[in-house]
Design an enzyme around this catalytic site. Structure first.
Site, short mmCIF file in Angstrom:
data_model
loop_
_atom_site.label_atom_id
_atom_site.label_comp_id
_atom_site.label_asym_id
_atom_site.label_seq_id
_atom_site.Cartn_x
_atom_site.Cartn_y
_atom_site.Cartn_z
N GLN A 126 0.85 -1.20 0.00
CA GLN A 126 0.00 0.00 0.00
C GLN A 126 0.88 1.24 0.00
OE1 GLN A 126 -2.29 1.59 3.41
NE2 GLN A 126 -4.11 1.32 2.15
N TYR A 152 -6.21 10.80 4.24
CA TYR A 152 -4.86 11.12 3.76
C TYR A 152 -4.92 11.90 2.45
CZ TYR A 152 -3.34 8.06 7.54
OH TYR A 152 -3.12 7.51 8.78
N ARG A 176 -7.91 -5.61 12.22
CA ARG A 176 -7.73 -5.94 13.64
C ARG A 176 -7.84 -7.44 13.95
NH1 ARG A 176 -11.98 -1.56 15.55
NH2 ARG A 176 -12.73 -2.07 13.44
N CYS A 219 -11.37 -10.98 18.10
CA CYS A 219 -11.10 -9.54 18.27
C CYS A 219 -12.32 -8.85 18.87
CB CYS A 219 -10.78 -8.93 16.91
SG CYS A 219 -10.63 -7.14 16.91
N CYS A 241 -11.25 -3.25 20.42
CA CYS A 241 -11.04 -2.29 21.52
C CYS A 241 -10.10 -1.16 21.11
CB CYS A 241 -10.50 -3.01 22.76
SG CYS A 241 -8.86 -3.74 22.52
C1 LIG Z 1 -3.23 -0.53 14.01
C2 LIG Z 1 -3.94 -0.18 12.73
C3 LIG Z 1 -3.21 0.33 11.66
C4 LIG Z 1 -3.87 0.63 10.45
N1 LIG Z 1 -3.12 1.06 9.39
C5 LIG Z 1 -3.73 1.22 8.18
C6 LIG Z 1 -2.96 1.52 7.02
O1 LIG Z 1 -1.73 1.60 7.05
N2 LIG Z 1 -3.63 1.68 5.84
C7 LIG Z 1 -4.99 1.56 5.76
O2 LIG Z 1 -5.54 1.71 4.67
N3 LIG Z 1 -5.73 1.29 6.84
C8 LIG Z 1 -5.14 1.09 8.03
N4 LIG Z 1 -5.89 0.73 9.11
C9 LIG Z 1 -7.35 0.54 8.95
C10 LIG Z 1 -7.66 -0.92 8.61
O3 LIG Z 1 -7.04 -1.37 7.44
C11 LIG Z 1 -9.17 -1.15 8.45
O4 LIG Z 1 -9.63 -0.35 7.38
C12 LIG Z 1 -9.96 -0.83 9.73
O5 LIG Z 1 -9.24 -1.24 10.87
C13 LIG Z 1 -11.31 -1.53 9.75
O6 LIG Z 1 -11.17 -2.91 9.55
P1 LIG Z 1 -11.23 -3.99 10.78
O7 LIG Z 1 -12.54 -3.81 11.44
O8 LIG Z 1 -11.07 -5.31 10.09
O9 LIG Z 1 -10.11 -3.68 11.69
C14 LIG Z 1 -5.27 0.44 10.34
C15 LIG Z 1 -5.98 -0.06 11.43
C16 LIG Z 1 -5.35 -0.38 12.61
C17 LIG Z 1 -6.15 -0.97 13.75
#
Ligand SMILES: Cc1cc2nc3c(=O)[nH]c(=O)nc-3n(C[C@H](O)[C@H](O)[C@H](O)COP(=O)(O)O)c2cc1C
Length: 367
Positions: free
Chosen positions: A100, A170, A316, A337, A340
């Protein structure tokens, strides 16, 4: 066998199943942006865990676009050997990995960049960070070229594709958003002009990597801020993606907390960008992946069955259980998960990790 384990294509990339590790910043690179050993270990573990595709945490394409310390860099050729080690860690375990690429624009904190943060317009973020400096025409083209160069490096370093980060507030999201882009020149003022930066970045990337190399996008489809990007406008962007040479769309949304929603604990809290994915589905035939609170195989399978998305992206849950795909294959029905949001490293520490304070207790009680 569950639909989750059917193979699928994104452009020329064949995934062995429908589960994708969504980009997750690891906070594990050194201060020049070079990935370090713990990151290679994490990637080996993810690949062994059976996820169909790993998308790296965002990597900065330009020194002025670094979003935080310990972010991975792809802004200079000198980083190539380190990046190559990362792609090799995944390939050695039989996995696939897409990089990415990102520029943080006005969301870059002062400590992470030389000089003042830049943006389409001198509008501070909603959190009231420092007023950014408006990019001039020459600087805009410099960053567009940096996206192309970064993609060329990802390819040279052995990555299986790139993903453009156009979400979560961003720089590209800033150009797309009427709340952040107040320009009156050809880079703003109308929906067509606001999406021009993305179009040019996609062109620059495609030009550098050739026709067959997978180029993906993670698109923020709704900002959830006053005067921000709406589904109506982002759907128009989606309509153009294929013609700009994009091979696959990951649907996301929000800025800060609204992109990483807390406490997703019940099936009805899951898939919180499903409406955006439905709107995207109407606007494109590209493969779509849905991210945001997907936790149970029941909801994931429903999303695939109704045809709204072709892939399921997880962030997550794979911090908590990097081998979650294997666990699903063995019959586990839900990610452990609890959303949190303690995965980010606290001040003074480096590295993402599951910091659920009751993790051990929960694991014991679930046997
Ligand atoms: C610790 C952390 C770092 C993340 N870094 C990025 C990132 O570098 N690029 C991105 O597009 N989204 C990033 N996200 C967002 C996740 O890719 C995702 O869109 C968001 O957590 C929702 O998905 P989930 O419910 O499966 O966690 C990050 C999320 C977390 C928790």
């Amino acid at each position: 066998m569950s639909l989750l384990f059917d193979p699928g294509f994104i452009g020329t990339l064949q995934l062995p199943n429908r589960l994708i590790r969504s980009a997750t910043a690891e906070y594990m690179s050194d201060l020049e942006g070079r990935p370090q050993e713990p990151m290679f270990d994490l990637y080996r573990e993810l690949a062994k865990g059976g996820v169909g595709l790993i998308i790296t945490g965002h990597c900065y394409v330009h020194q002025g676009g670094r979003c935080h310390l310990h972010m991975t860099g792809v802004y200079k050729d000198d980083l190539l050997p380190d990046l190559e080690m990362l792609s090799r860690a995944v390939h050695d375990e039989g996995g696939l990995v897409v990089m990415q690429i990102n520029h943080g624009g006005r969301q870059c904190p002062q400590e992470a960049i030389p000089g003042t943060p830049v943006a389409p317009s001198p509008v501070p973020t909603a959190r009231g960070k420092e007023r950014p400096r408006e990019l001039n025409e020459e600087e805009i083209w410099e960053i567009i070229a940096a996206f192309g160069d970064a993609a060329g490096r990802a390819k040279a370093a052995g990555f299986d594709g790139v993903q453009i980060h156009a979400a979560h507030g961003y720089l590209i999201n800033q150009f797309n958003s009427p709340a952040a882009n107040w320009r009156k020149d050809r880079w703003g003022n109308t929906p067509a002009a606001r999406m021009r930066f993305l179009e040019e970045a996609a062109n620059s990337i495609r030009h550098r990597v050739g026709d067959d190399y997978p180029v993906l996008i993670k698109l923020g489809m709704e900002d959830y801020v006053r005067d921000g990007l709406t589904l109506k406008e982002s759907t128009e962007i989606v309509r153009h993606l294929a013609e700009w040479g994009i091979d696959g769309l990951e649907v996301s949304g929000g800025i800060g907390r609204t992109s990483v929603v807390k406490d997703v604990l019940r099936p009805e809290d899951e898939a919180y960008f499903l409406d955006a994915a439905r709107a995207a589905r109407e606007a494109t035939d590209l493969p779509i992946s849905l991210v945001g609170g997907l936790r149970s195989t029941e909801v994931m399978e429903r999303v695939l069955e109704e045809g709204t998305a072709d892939f399921i992206s997880l962030s997550r849950p794979l911090i908590r259980e990097p081998d979650l795909p294997r666990r699903f294959l063995q019959g586990q029905k839900r990610s452990a998960c609890i959303s949190c949001n303690r995965c980010w490293p606290p001040p003074g520490e480096i590295g993402i990790a599951c910091r659920d304070p009751n993790k051990e207790e929960r694991e014991e009680s679930s046997g």
